[in-house]
Enzyme design. Structure first.
Site, PDB file in Angstrom:
ATOM      1  N   ASP A  12     -32.331   7.332  46.463  1.00 28.47           N
ATOM      2  CA  ASP A  12     -30.859   8.468  46.681  1.00 28.47           C
ATOM      3  C   ASP A  12     -31.398   9.072  47.364  1.00 28.47           C
ATOM      4  O   ASP A  12     -32.620   9.648  47.469  1.00 28.47           O
ATOM      5  CB  ASP A  12     -30.096   9.020  45.560  1.00 28.47           C
ATOM      6  CG  ASP A  12     -29.091   9.613  45.758  1.00 28.47           C
ATOM      7  OD1 ASP A  12     -28.209   9.126  46.108  1.00 28.47           O
ATOM      8  OD2 ASP A  12     -29.553  11.282  45.603  1.00 28.47           O
TER       9      ASP A  12
ATOM     10  N   ASP B  75     -30.373  11.136  39.956  1.00 28.62           N
ATOM     11  CA  ASP B  75     -29.575  10.832  40.890  1.00 28.62           C
ATOM     12  C   ASP B  75     -29.602   8.523  40.675  1.00 28.62           C
ATOM     13  O   ASP B  75     -28.825   7.897  40.523  1.00 28.62           O
ATOM     14  CB  ASP B  75     -28.666  10.542  42.767  1.00 28.62           C
ATOM     15  CG  ASP B  75     -27.995  12.248  42.150  1.00 28.62           C
ATOM     16  OD1 ASP B  75     -27.638  12.752  40.812  1.00 28.62           O
ATOM     17  OD2 ASP B  75     -27.124  12.516  43.241  1.00 28.62           O
TER      18      ASP B  75
ATOM     19  N   GLU C 206     -31.418  12.751  49.076  1.00 27.00           N
ATOM     20  CA  GLU C 206     -29.992  14.243  49.292  1.00 27.00           C
ATOM     21  C   GLU C 206     -30.406  15.011  51.150  1.00 27.00           C
ATOM     22  O   GLU C 206     -31.419  15.070  51.380  1.00 27.00           O
ATOM     23  CB  GLU C 206     -30.415  15.789  48.846  1.00 27.00           C
ATOM     24  CG  GLU C 206     -30.351  15.404  47.695  1.00 27.00           C
ATOM     25  CD  GLU C 206     -28.974  14.964  47.181  1.00 27.00           C
ATOM     26  OE1 GLU C 206     -27.269  15.863  47.751  1.00 27.00           O
ATOM     27  OE2 GLU C 206     -28.547  14.543  45.728  1.00 27.00           O
TER      28      GLU C 206
ATOM     29  N   HIS D  45     -26.616  17.620  42.524  1.00 26.97           N
ATOM     30  CA  HIS D  45     -27.250  17.112  42.623  1.00 26.97           C
ATOM     31  C   HIS D  45     -28.275  16.767  43.481  1.00 26.97           C
ATOM     32  O   HIS D  45     -28.741  17.639  43.780  1.00 26.97           O
ATOM     33  CB  HIS D  45     -25.636  16.184  44.286  1.00 26.97           C
ATOM     34  CG  HIS D  45     -24.939  15.361  44.466  1.00 26.97           C
ATOM     35  ND1 HIS D  45     -24.564  14.478  44.719  1.00 26.97           N
ATOM     36  CD2 HIS D  45     -23.634  15.805  43.507  1.00 26.97           C
ATOM     37  CE1 HIS D  45     -23.234  14.282  44.174  1.00 26.97           C
ATOM     38  NE2 HIS D  45     -22.808  15.278  43.716  1.00 26.97           N
TER      39      HIS D  45
ATOM     40  N   HIS E  52     -26.463  20.233  46.531  1.00 22.39           N
ATOM     41  CA  HIS E  52     -27.631  19.646  45.787  1.00 22.39           C
ATOM     42  C   HIS E  52     -27.915  21.283  45.687  1.00 22.39           C
ATOM     43  O   HIS E  52     -29.467  21.308  44.577  1.00 22.39           O
ATOM     44  CB  HIS E  52     -28.534  19.388  46.731  1.00 22.39           C
ATOM     45  CG  HIS E  52     -28.394  19.874  48.221  1.00 22.39           C
ATOM     46  ND1 HIS E  52     -29.139  20.658  48.738  1.00 22.39           N
ATOM     47  CD2 HIS E  52     -28.188  19.057  49.420  1.00 22.39           C
ATOM     48  CE1 HIS E  52     -29.632  21.199  50.043  1.00 22.39           C
ATOM     49  NE2 HIS E  52     -28.292  20.592  50.218  1.00 22.39           N
TER      50      HIS E  52
ATOM     51  N   ASP F 137     -21.706  24.448  52.608  1.00 18.82           N
ATOM     52  CA  ASP F 137     -21.164  22.670  51.739  1.00 18.82           C
ATOM     53  C   ASP F 137     -21.791  22.259  51.205  1.00 18.82           C
ATOM     54  O   ASP F 137     -22.229  22.170  49.589  1.00 18.82           O
ATOM     55  CB  ASP F 137     -20.256  21.950  52.748  1.00 18.82           C
ATOM     56  CG  ASP F 137     -18.864  23.328  53.161  1.00 18.82           C
ATOM     57  OD1 ASP F 137     -18.997  24.519  52.194  1.00 18.82           O
ATOM     58  OD2 ASP F 137     -18.111  22.595  53.702  1.00 18.82           O
TER      59      ASP F 137
END
Length: 238
Positions: free
Chosen positions: A7, A157, A9, A152, A57, A52
């Site tokens: 995963d 994750d 970010e 997140h 995160h 945003d």
């Protein structure tokens, strides 16, 4: 095959518009079991995250200032992922960012060195059409504890997705029998001669047959067409 659940970010939603990766989390599975041989990187993206994205995160621009750039960890990451099956939720998003980072370094694309890519979002959409299939939704549906996920995070994750993937593909595994356990049970079971009984034959109803076929279809999808039930039925009777 060795499997890596991955995963990322990012600073925003578009690699092509200049957004960059700020975190990578990788969790290794061998024979569908966690090995603990994981990787986790925070990266300096050389730009600020969009507002945003920060809400998603929570990784501040200041925190990333002294972190390594992608170039510093690229070779380690490629070596770690090489030849493995990579499991990603919404793979197109993460692969686009990884491809962009590799391209900026003049390196070949992501698919050139991994074994294959499995998208759990695509799997979930096939298994649960018309339902929400976000990571949180799948955790709720499959009984995976995500109570620690307030924001997140790539490693968290990836760990949750590893549990989700194992649950998504568990159907075939549930049909396997432990031979040693079966032998042990047989050793203490009293045998009964069933010839003394008249046993009725109960045929499945149309509704039961249809429900059974739907289960087999789900197993086909989860196992890549290797459902043992279908293979056994296809074998000629000796």
């Amino acid at each position: 095959m060795r499997q890596i659940v991955l995963d990322t970010e990012t600073t925003g939603l578009s690699a092509e518009a200049g957004d960059r990766i700020i975190e990578i989390g990788c969790v290794e599975l061998v024979s569908r079991k966690l090995t603990g041989n994981n990787r986790h990187f925070y990266l300096n993206p050389e730009r600020d995250s969009h507002e945003d994205a920060l809400k998603v995160h929570g990784i501040s621009n200041e925190f990333l200032r002294d972190k390594p750039k992608f170039a510093a960890i690229a070779d380690e990451l490629v070596e770690y992922l090489a030849g493995a099956e990579i499991i990603i939720h919404n793979a197109a998003f993460d692969v686009a960012f990884l491809d962009k980072e590799l391209d900026l370094l003049g390196k070949p694309g992501f698919t050139s060195f991994v074994g294959r890519i499995t998208d759990t979002l695509a799997m979930a959409k096939e298994m649960y059409p018309g339902k929400r299939n976000s990571l949180d939704a799948l955790c709720d549906r499959l009984g995976v504890d995500n109570s620690s996920r307030t924001l997140h995070g790539a490693l968290l994750d990836a760990e949750l997705l590893a549990d989700v993937y194992i649950n998504l593909t568990r159907g075939q595994e549930a049909l396997l029998i432990d031979v040693d356990a079966a032998d042990a049970i047989g050793a203490i079971t009293t045998r009964v001669d069933l010839r003394q009984f008249t046993l009725p034959v109960l045929l499945a109803s149309d509704q039961e047959t249809a429900a059974h076929e739907e289960v087999l279809k789900l197993l086909d999808k989860a196992s890549g067409g290797k459902t043992l039930w279908r293979q056994d039925r296809a074998r000629p009777v000796a």
